[in-house]
Design an enzyme around this catalytic site. Structure first.
Site, PDB file in Angstrom:
ATOM      1  N   MET A 154       0.849  -1.192   0.000  1.00  0.00           N
ATOM      2  CA  MET A 154       0.000   0.000   0.000  1.00  0.00           C
ATOM      3  C   MET A 154       0.885   1.242   0.000  1.00  0.00           C
ATOM      4  O   MET A 154       1.014   1.944   0.993  1.00  0.00           O
ATOM      5  CB  MET A 154      -0.901  -0.062   1.239  1.00  0.00           C
ATOM      6  N   ILE A 157       0.810   3.823  -5.312  1.00  0.00           N
ATOM      7  CA  ILE A 157      -0.034   3.187  -6.334  1.00  0.00           C
ATOM      8  C   ILE A 157      -1.194   2.448  -5.661  1.00  0.00           C
ATOM      9  O   ILE A 157      -2.348   2.551  -6.084  1.00  0.00           O
ATOM     10  CB  ILE A 157       0.801   2.240  -7.236  1.00  0.00           C
ATOM     11  N   ARG A 237       6.010  -6.561  -9.940  1.00  0.00           N
ATOM     12  CA  ARG A 237       7.146  -7.139 -10.640  1.00  0.00           C
ATOM     13  C   ARG A 237       6.866  -8.630 -10.788  1.00  0.00           C
ATOM     14  O   ARG A 237       6.319  -9.261  -9.867  1.00  0.00           O
ATOM     15  CB  ARG A 237       8.447  -6.943  -9.858  1.00  0.00           C
ATOM     16  N   GLU A 266      10.946 -11.148 -18.204  1.00  0.00           N
ATOM     17  CA  GLU A 266      10.288 -10.258 -19.153  1.00  0.00           C
ATOM     18  C   GLU A 266      11.189 -10.049 -20.347  1.00  0.00           C
ATOM     19  O   GLU A 266      12.345  -9.700 -20.143  1.00  0.00           O
ATOM     20  CB  GLU A 266       9.990  -8.897 -18.509  1.00  0.00           C
ATOM     21  N   HIS A 285       3.938  -5.191 -19.709  1.00  0.00           N
ATOM     22  CA  HIS A 285       4.455  -4.190 -18.766  1.00  0.00           C
ATOM     23  C   HIS A 285       4.045  -2.773 -19.195  1.00  0.00           C
ATOM     24  O   HIS A 285       4.879  -1.928 -19.517  1.00  0.00           O
ATOM     25  CB  HIS A 285       5.981  -4.300 -18.647  1.00  0.00           C
TER      26      HIS A 285
END
Ligand code: DGY
Length: 323
Positions: A154, A157, A237, A266, A285
Site C-alpha cells: 500500500m 499506487i 514485478r 520479461e 508491462h
C-alpha cells in the site's frame, strides 16, 4: 568545458534529449528490440539513464570510474545495484509519484478486463469473427462492484487503486509492513494480515516493490488461501508471483483467473504454459505507459541525471551522495 558522457538505454522523446545536449554528449540506444549493451558502453560514462529494467550490476559499475549518476525512468529500481552505487557515491534517481494514477488506472483496466472477459470478447468478435448471432449466454463475467479487493503493498499506487475501487463500492482490504492509520481513516479501508486478505478477497492486486522479501511472495501456499472465484492482478514485478504455482492454481481451479502486467522473465518466454491459458491475461508491462506519463517520467529522469552530473541535489533521489 567538455560535455558529460551519457548513455540512454532506450529511445526517449527527442525534445527531452535535446534539452540535455547543451551539457551532455548523448549516446541513445536506437531500439527496444535489441537489449542495450550497457556492459560495453559503461566504461567511459559520467551518466547512465536506464529505461527498460536492464540490469546495472556492481561489476558493470566497477568498470566505470567516472560514473556520477544513474537515472532510472521508472519508480522501481530493483534492476540497479543500489549498494554498488552507494559505495561509490553515485547518485541514483527514479520517478515516483507521477505514475501512480496511471498505474492505478491500468490495475483497474486489468481487473475489469479479467472480470468481464473483455479480451475473450475481442477475440470472439474481431479476431475469430464468430459473433454471427446474439447469444445471451456467452462470456458471462463476474461482478466487480460490491466485492472485496485486497491490495498487497500500500504505497502511492496502492492508495490510488483503493480510491478507484471505492468508486466501484468495493470493500478494500490492504496489507503493508507499516500500517497506514491515516489512510484507513481517510478512505475507510481496512488493514489485514496477508493470510486474511488472501482468504477474504475477490480480487487481489499486487503493488509491492521487488526485494528478497517479496520474491515469490505469492506462491503455492498463498494461492491455496484464495477463493476459487478470485482473480489475481500483478502489476508490481513478475518475480513477486511464483509462475509455476500460479499455473497450477489456474489449471486446477484453485483460483479463477489472473491478469499480469509483469512476468518472470520479461518478456515471458513465448512457449510458457501460462500463455496458453484462457483464464490468464498478460500485458507487456504497460502500467505507466501513457503518452502523458511516460513523457513526464523521461523529463523527471532528465532532471535527476543533470542534477547528478552537476553535483546538485536530485529532485527525485533514491541515493543522494554528500558531494
Ligand atoms: C516502474 O516505474 O517501475 C515501471 O515498472 C515502469 O518502468
Amino acid at each position: 568545458m567538455s560535455k558529460f558522457k551519457v548513455f540512454i538505454t532506450r529511445p526517449i522523446p527527442q525534445e527531452i534529449v535535446a534539452q540535455m545536449e547543451a551539457e551532455c554528449e548523448i549516446d541513445m540506444w536506437h531500439t527496444s528490440a535489441i537489449l542495450p549493451p550497457i556492459a560495453e558502453k559503461i566504461a567511459p560514462l559520467d551518466g547512465l539513464m536506464t529505461y527498460g529494467h536492464e540490469p546495472v550490476s556492481a561489476e558493470m559499475i566497477a568498470t566505470a570510474p567516472n560514473l556520477k549518476a544513474v537515472s532510472v525512468v521508472g519508480v522501481g529500481y530493483d534492476h540497479v545495484d543500489e549498494d554498488a552505487c552507494r559505495e561509490r557515491g553515485i547518485a541514483l534517481g527514479h520517478t515516483p509519484g507521477v505514475l501512480s494514477d496511471t498505474t492505478a488506472d491500468m490495475t483497474m483496466a486489468l481487473l475489469l478486463s479479467a472480470a468481464r472477459n473483455i479480451v475473450s470478447a475481442h477475440q470472439h468478435v474481431q479476431v475469430a469473427r464468430e459473433w454471427t448471432y446474439y447469444d445471451p449466454n456467452i462470456l458471462w463475467g463476474t461482478d466487480v462492484h460490491h466485492t472485496t479487493l485486497g491490495i498487497v503493498g500500500m504505497g502511492r499506487i496502492g492508495y490510488a487503486v483503493a480510491r478507484r475501487a471505492l468508486g466501484f463500492d468495493m470493500r478494500v482490504l490492504y496489507h503493508k509492513r507499516n500500517r497506514r492509520h491515516d489512510w484507513e481513516e481517510e478512505l475507510g479501508i481496512e488493514y489485514a494480515e496477508l493470510e486474511y486478505l488472501l482468504q477474504a478477497s475477490d480480487f487481489v492486486t499486487l503493488h509491492v516493490p521487488l526485494s528478497e522479501e517479496t520474491t515469490h511472495l505469492i506462491g503455492e501456499a498463498e494461492l491455496a488461501l484464495m477463493k476459487p472465484t478470485a482473480i489475481l492482478v500483478n502489476i508490481a514485478r513478475g518475480p513477486v508471483v511464483d509462475h509455476g504455482a500460479l499455473y497450477e492454481a489456474l489449471t486446477s481451479g484453485q483460483i479463477a483467473g489472473a491478469a499480469l502486467d509483469v512476468t518472470e522473465p520479461e518478456p515471458i518466454n513465448t512457449t510458457h504454459p501460462l500463455l496458453g491459458l484462457e483464464n490468464v491475461l498478460i500485458a507487456p508491462h504497460l502500467g505507466s505507459a501513457t503518452v502523458q506519463t511516460r513523457t513526464k517520467m523521461a523529463t523527471m529522469a532528465m532532471e535527476n541525471l543533470l542534477a547528478g552530473l552537476r553535483g546538485e541535489q536530485l529532485p527525485y533521489a533514491v541515493l543522494q551522495p554528500a558531494w
